[in-house]
Write an enzyme that holds these catalytic residues in place. Structure first.
Site, PDB file in Angstrom:
ATOM      1  N   ILE A 448       0.832  -1.204   0.000  1.00 53.03           N
ATOM      2  CA  ILE A 448       0.000   0.000   0.000  1.00 53.03           C
ATOM      3  C   ILE A 448       0.870   1.259   0.000  1.00 53.03           C
ATOM      4  O   ILE A 448       0.448   2.326   0.427  1.00 53.03           O
ATOM      5  CB  ILE A 448      -0.985  -0.002   1.184  1.00 53.03           C
ATOM      6  CG1 ILE A 448      -0.255  -0.118   2.520  1.00 53.03           C
ATOM      7  CG2 ILE A 448      -1.956  -1.165   1.039  1.00 53.03           C
ATOM      8  CD1 ILE A 448      -1.171   0.087   3.723  1.00 53.03           C
ATOM      9  N   GLY A 449       2.079   1.097  -0.505  1.00 52.55           N
ATOM     10  CA  GLY A 449       3.003   2.224  -0.536  1.00 52.55           C
ATOM     11  C   GLY A 449       4.099   2.081   0.492  1.00 52.55           C
ATOM     12  O   GLY A 449       5.016   2.898   0.563  1.00 52.55           O
ATOM     13  N   LYS A 634       9.254  -7.624  14.167  1.00 56.72           N
ATOM     14  CA  LYS A 634       7.989  -7.099  14.692  1.00 56.72           C
ATOM     15  C   LYS A 634       7.505  -6.058  13.688  1.00 56.72           C
ATOM     16  O   LYS A 634       8.288  -5.519  12.919  1.00 56.72           O
ATOM     17  CB  LYS A 634       8.196  -6.438  16.052  1.00 56.72           C
ATOM     18  CG  LYS A 634       8.694  -7.390  17.153  1.00 56.72           C
ATOM     19  CD  LYS A 634       9.005  -6.630  18.440  1.00 56.72           C
ATOM     20  CE  LYS A 634       9.476  -7.574  19.545  1.00 56.72           C
ATOM     21  NZ  LYS A 634       9.886  -6.849  20.768  1.00 56.72           N
ATOM     22  N   GLY A 637       4.754  -0.615  10.988  1.00 56.50           N
ATOM     23  CA  GLY A 637       3.907   0.330  10.260  1.00 56.50           C
ATOM     24  C   GLY A 637       3.162   1.301  11.156  1.00 56.50           C
ATOM     25  O   GLY A 637       2.759   2.370  10.710  1.00 56.50           O
ATOM     26  N   GLU A 638       2.950   0.924  12.394  1.00 52.41           N
ATOM     27  CA  GLU A 638       2.068   1.742  13.219  1.00 52.41           C
ATOM     28  C   GLU A 638       2.735   2.369  14.425  1.00 52.41           C
ATOM     29  O   GLU A 638       2.300   3.417  14.902  1.00 52.41           O
ATOM     30  CB  GLU A 638       0.859   0.896  13.636  1.00 52.41           C
ATOM     31  CG  GLU A 638      -0.037   0.686  12.417  1.00 52.41           C
ATOM     32  CD  GLU A 638      -1.040  -0.443  12.546  1.00 52.41           C
ATOM     33  OE1 GLU A 638      -2.199  -0.146  12.800  1.00 52.41           O
ATOM     34  OE2 GLU A 638      -0.649  -1.613  12.372  1.00 52.41           O
TER      35      GLU A 638
END
Ligand SMILES: Cc1cc2nc3c(=O)[nH]c(=O)nc-3n(C[C@H](O)[C@H](O)[C@H](O)COP(=O)(O)OP(=O)(O)OC[C@H]3O[C@@H](n4cnc5c(N)ncnc54)[C@H](O)[C@@H]3O)c2cc1C
Ligand code: SF4
Lengths: 674, 323
Positions: A448-449, A634, A637-638
């Site tokens: 997604i990029g 791990k 992304g967030e």
């Protein structure tokens, strides 16, 4: 490693959902509800049908045959009831986008409106305890005696923090192209998970999954808003069915604010107590959030408190109220992001009240095992992140006194906050095949990029011990081996595990390997698996105007083994930038009078501009954690968005002495505090 | 978007002569085209005036004449503007983004419409868009709207930065229309909403802005300060254009003050100027002058912050101009 599809992207060859060329394509445009609650009493589409190029008008006048148990947000035109302003109540299909849009405006919808209720407040009488919070955590937990812990504390804080509704706002607005070929439906969609999207579309339309294919090779961001199927995809399919033509739909930025999910507003009450040495005696985190009348989505904002600090008394609780609003959903780090904003701000208040350095307060309360549940951590390096961050940031010798440092007219301050995000792995399939001297990896993963395609290329090259240039990864197609979605920071860990196993089998077989990690992934129960991090911010506040600028943001993260430093850095930096937006400017304004959101474009909903983020740095500590997955990774992304807003808010307090406990920290709020 | 015709005018006279009801002039289109997409503006025909030969910045004695089609980027970077009217360059360059400024014209910038969220949403009432339908901003979200000169009918603000500087500089706006040519003072082009909020300006249908004339710059030093919610690419919450001249005896001998983000028009702070002229330069006088102006403010619950903000920024601007 450079993006493997970088050249395609910069030369415009990479196709996004709305860009696939097909012959005879028609365009759909949605008609949205003008009321927040009530019923549609009549739909007058006569004028619209007579307009140039119009092929069909879809509405509840002619309800389609959709699965009764489908997500109510996707059961388009099946009911006359209106659950929120902006809900799709009809659609026009026409030969061009402009004709569809013009005709959509000519559809006259009459309503029987009822009084609506769209504002979350702490004392809303409709608040209740949900059975579970997203995705499946218990709503409440209690350990020990919180009242006794607070009563016996030397220092306490009892504070309320709140965050506004926030919108994901990916760069690429949601779009879909539905093509019917015989009895097979192909949907080119902008999604974070082709396989899950295929399943949902098939279920909603009442089709067997093998009759639906979702293609989504390139996606311009999602931040969670493309993690579940959105109504535009169903609308494109229904319109293709109704007209017998391929139908394209591209939502406008304004429509993104209505029908693609958002982060619920949150209200947090935090009660913390510690003894004279800073040891917590109690931690109570109670959260209030909203959902729509259609679905129960309860953001798990008090869940991170179950992981963070050692305390003899720990209570977490979630309360939810169902309002006449669109359904909230996932937005980058659901739960952790707003929850850690509140918890880490309150920890800072406790540090100030106790006269303890905020880093030391966190170190003092470092737990041996996960506070709620007692599992050992597979690895936990929060303290190392705090120490390393302090060193790099230049924390040592910081004067804790608020509101005393000046540089010219600016008030200057620094702040710190911890971050955390669970490390999860989902079962995935993948194949690896030797073809004409190349190695082709296939799975229905999503890029997604983030650079997932590139990272998977590197993982496969490593597993096969060949140069990356000989590996090709095919993803973004539900016809490929099933793979979970890009979400929960578990995409790469899940996909990568299957890719490693498939490559191992290819090495044994010589030609082909296929893997399914259903047996090994997602084991739980034995360890608490989380990434951790420490965020540091320097802020400057203009005392005349209340303007806040952030000359420096610095984060140090412990997220297992980092697979690709360039990709990892952009995830961390991107998350921190988004966290800065949350701290200072992002806010969807609920329109109390009409329902829906009052601001719905990027001129009104501010995200950071380049000038807002002159210096954002991300570092990491390499962890060797054998309890995760074959890569030892791990998710990354967030976690970058988690804690940033707290670090900035804490720095604003340090600069000014003013605590703004309601995001965003705007000039108006700061001026009121001076 | 409603179907429309597009035509390009050959010269200003032809543009005016050919103007029909339902026509709209098109500058860079950075505001008008957005409003057309939203259904707020529905012209039958666009008359493109962005390529008229009105694209020059020329010295006129010690003053300046700026064509209406000059792009904002060119205006903000023009050597004569930088040399004579740094306040104007600062104002122009503080607006929008580089890409938008490359397209935006002087005429279009002056006539850009309010950013009131209700005005931009055709599914909601708005007196400015649909006279008589009501003003939901007054009970609702007016957090970015006016504190000065607003009416029961409308509390919108004019969003331009450039116009604030022009109001401080006593600029004159040249227009030509079906009834001939005229010159409008700044302030004076934009009006207060009163009970006709649908009218942003005093222009009549078909009137075309051809140029902005700047008289010689005021003596002393000048500044443009803008408060915004992010570091760039945001409209002003409050802005101040200021020029200050102080005599050898420390007495204010010349002052210009205009405010942006506070009213339906760029707001020339005449009361503050009157209070300052002849007063000793210094923070005390500046604060008193700001109070004199802002005493007439009528903030609403959610924009009350603009009053102290404007006061602080006026004082700051004047202090920065005090040697
Ligand atoms: C995201 C965003 C942020 C922005 N931020 C700022 C900001 O911070 N500060 C700021 O000042 N502005 C800002 N702007 C607004 C921008 O400055 C204006 O859109 C621009 O100046 C308009 O100029 P234009 O030539 O494109 O006008 P157009 O959009 O072409 O026209 C605007 C209006 O002027 C009329 N018109 C144009 N030329 C003439 C003429 N010669 N005579 C008569 N009528 C004419 C048109 O009919 C139309 O009604 C922003 C805009 C956007 C989209
Ligand atoms: S303030 Fe003016 S522009 Fe805004 S809603 Fe009211 S009338 Fe319309």
């Amino acid at each position: 490693m450079n993006r493997v599809e970088g050249r395609d992207k910069v030369t415009g060859r990479a196709l996004y959902a709305a860009e696939y060329p097909v012959d005879g394509v028609a365009h759909a445009y949605a008609v949205q509800s003008g009321i927040a609650k009530g019923r549609v009493t009549a739909i007058d589409a006569e004028a619209a049908r007579a307009m140039p190029g119009v092929l069909a008008v879809l509405s509840s006048d002619d309800p389609p045959d959709l699965a009764g148990d489908a997500d109510p947000e996707l059961r388009l035109f099946s009911s006359r009831d209106v659950a929120y302003r902006g809900q799709i109540v009809a659609a026009v299909v026409a030969d061009t986008y402009e004709n569809a849009r013009a005709a959509a405006r000519a559809v006259r919808v009459t309503y029987a409106a009822e009084p609506h209720d769209v504002l979350l407040r702490a004392d809303h009488p409709g608040l209740y305890r949900p059975e579970k919070v997203n995705p499946a955590f218990p709503a409440d937990t209690v350990k020990g005696d919180v009242t006794a812990g607070l009563d016996g504390a030397a220092v306490t804080v009892d504070v309320t923090y709140s965050t506004p509704p926030l919108h994901n706002n990916p760069m690429e607005p949601h779009a879909a192209l539905a093509v019917l070929d015989g009895d097979r439906l192909t949907v080119y969609d902008s999604t974070q998970g082709a396989a899950a999207d295929r399943d949902t579309i098939a279920r909603t339309l009442g089709l067997p999954p093998e009759r639906v294919r979702v293609v989504s090779r390139h996606v311009g961001g999602g931040f969670g808003s493309k993690g579940t199927t959105r109504p535009h995809a169903i609308l494109a399919a229904l319109a293709a069915r109704a007209t017998g033509r391929p139908v394209k739909i591209a939502l406008t930025r304004q429509q993104l604010f209505d029908v693609t999910g958002y982060r619920t507003p949150t209200i947090h009450r935090l009660r913390l107590g510690c003894d004279a040495t800073g040891r917590l005696t109690a931690l109570d985190h109670e959260v209030r959030v909203q959902s729509s009348t259609l679905v129960e989505f309860a953001e798990q904002a008090a869940v991170p408190a179950r992981t963070m600090y050692a305390t003899p008394a720990l209570r977490t609780a979630h309360r939810l109220v169902r309002l006449d609003v669109a359904s909230p959903s996932w937005m980058r780090a659901p739960g952790e992001c707003p929850g850690m904003y509140a918890l880490e701000s309150a920890m800072d208040e406790l540090a100030v009240a106790a006269g303890i350095d905020p880093i030391e307060l966190r170190v003092i309360n470092e737990p041996d095992a996960e506070p709620e549940g007692g599992l050992p951590f597979s690895s936990r390096n929060l303290v190392a992140c705090l120490r390393e961050g302090a060193r790099r940031f230049g924390w040592e010798g910081r004067d804790p006194a608020p509101g005393v440092r000046r540089d010219g007219r600016w008030l200057v301050g620094t702040g710190v906050a911890a971050s955390t995000y669970p490390a999860m792995t989902r079962p995935s399939q993948a194949t690896a095949t030797a073809e004409d001297g190349a190695f082709v990896i296939r799975l229905a993963a999503a890029d997604i990029g983030t650079g997932a395609r590139t990272a998977l290329t590197a993982i496969a090259a490593g597993a096969l011990d060949v140069p990356a240039g000989r590996v090709r990864v095919e993803l973004g197609d539900s016809d490929l081996p099933a793979a979970p979605l890009a979400g929960g920071s578990m995409g790469l860990a899940s996909w990568g595990s299957a890719v490693v196993r498939a490559c191992e089998e290819l090495l044994r077989d010589g030609k082909h390997g296929a893997a399914d990690t259903a047996g090994e992934a997602g084991r739980g129960g034995d360890y608490a698996r989380h990434a951790f991090g420490a965020q540091f911010a320097e802020v400057r506040v203009d005392p005349d105007t209340g303007e806040v600028r952030v000359p420096r943001l610095l984060g140090v993260f412990a997220a297992g083994r980092v697979i690709d430093p360039d990709l990892a850095r952009s995830q961390f930096v991107g998350g921190m930038t988004m966290g800065l937006g949350m701290a200072l400017m992002e806010e969807s304004v609920t329109d109390a009078e009409f329902g829906g959101f009052g601001n719905h474009d990027l001129a009104q909903y501010h995200v950071p501009a380049c000038a807002d983020v002159p210096d954002v740095r991300a570092y990491w500590i390499d962890e060797d954690d054998p309890h995760l997955n074959p890569m030892g990774a791990k998710g990354i992304g967030e976690i970058g968005i988690v804690g940033t807003a707290a670090a900035i808010g804490n720095a604003v307090h340090h600069a000014t002495g003013v605590r703004v406990r309601d995001l965003p920290i705007t000039p108006a709020k700061l001026l009121a505090g001076f | 978007m409603k179907a429309f015709e597009y035509t390009r005018a050959a010269d200003p006279a032809a543009a005016v002569a050919g103007f029909r009801p339902g026509d709209m002039y098109l500058g860079g289109g950075t505001n008008l085209v957005d409003l057309m997409r939203l259904g707020v503006a529905e012209p039958e025909r666009l008359v493109d005036v962005s390529r008229l030969p009105l694209d020059r910045v020329e010295a006129a004695g010690d003053g300046l004449r700026v064509g209406a089609a000059v792009r904002n980027s060119d205006l903000g970077a023009h050597p004569l503007v930088l040399a004579r009217y740094p306040m104007l360059a600062r104002a122009v360059l503080s607006g929008a983004s580089g890409q938008i400024r490359n397209l935006a014209t002087v005429g279009g910038n002056l006539l850009q419409r309010t950013r009131c969220p209700y005005f931009q949403d055709v599914s909601k009432p708005c007196n400015k868009r649909r006279p008589g339908s009501g003003c939901p901003a007054i009970p609702g979200d007016h957090s970015h709207l006016a504190v000065l000169g607003h009416s029961e009918a409308c509390v919108a603000t004019h969003p331009s930065d450039m116009a604030v500087a022009l109001a401080a500089l006593d600029a004159r706006v040249h227009v030509t229309g079906p009834a001939g040519s005229r010159v409008l003072p700044m302030p004076g082009l934009h009006r207060l909403p009163g009970d006709e909020p649908e009218r942003d300006t005093v222009l009549e249908p078909g009137e075309l802005i051809t140029a902005v004339e700047l008289p010689p710059p005021p003596p002393g030093r000048s500044a443009y300060l803008k408060v915004r919610e992010r570091a760039s690419f945001a409209f002003a919450l409050v802005s101040v254009a200021a020029a200050l001249d102080i005599g050898a005896d420390g007495i204010v001998t010349g002052v210009r003050l205009a405010l942006g983000g506070v009213a339906h028009a760029p707001w020339r702070a005449a009361r503050a100027e009157a209070a300052l002229l002849g007063a000793p330069a210094g923070e005390e006088s500046y604060a008193r002058a700001a109070e004199a102006e802002l005493d007439q403010a009528r903030p609403l619950p959610r924009n009350a912050y603009k009053v102290p903000m404007a006061r602080n920024v006026i004082v700051r601007a004047l202090k920065e101009l005090t040697p």
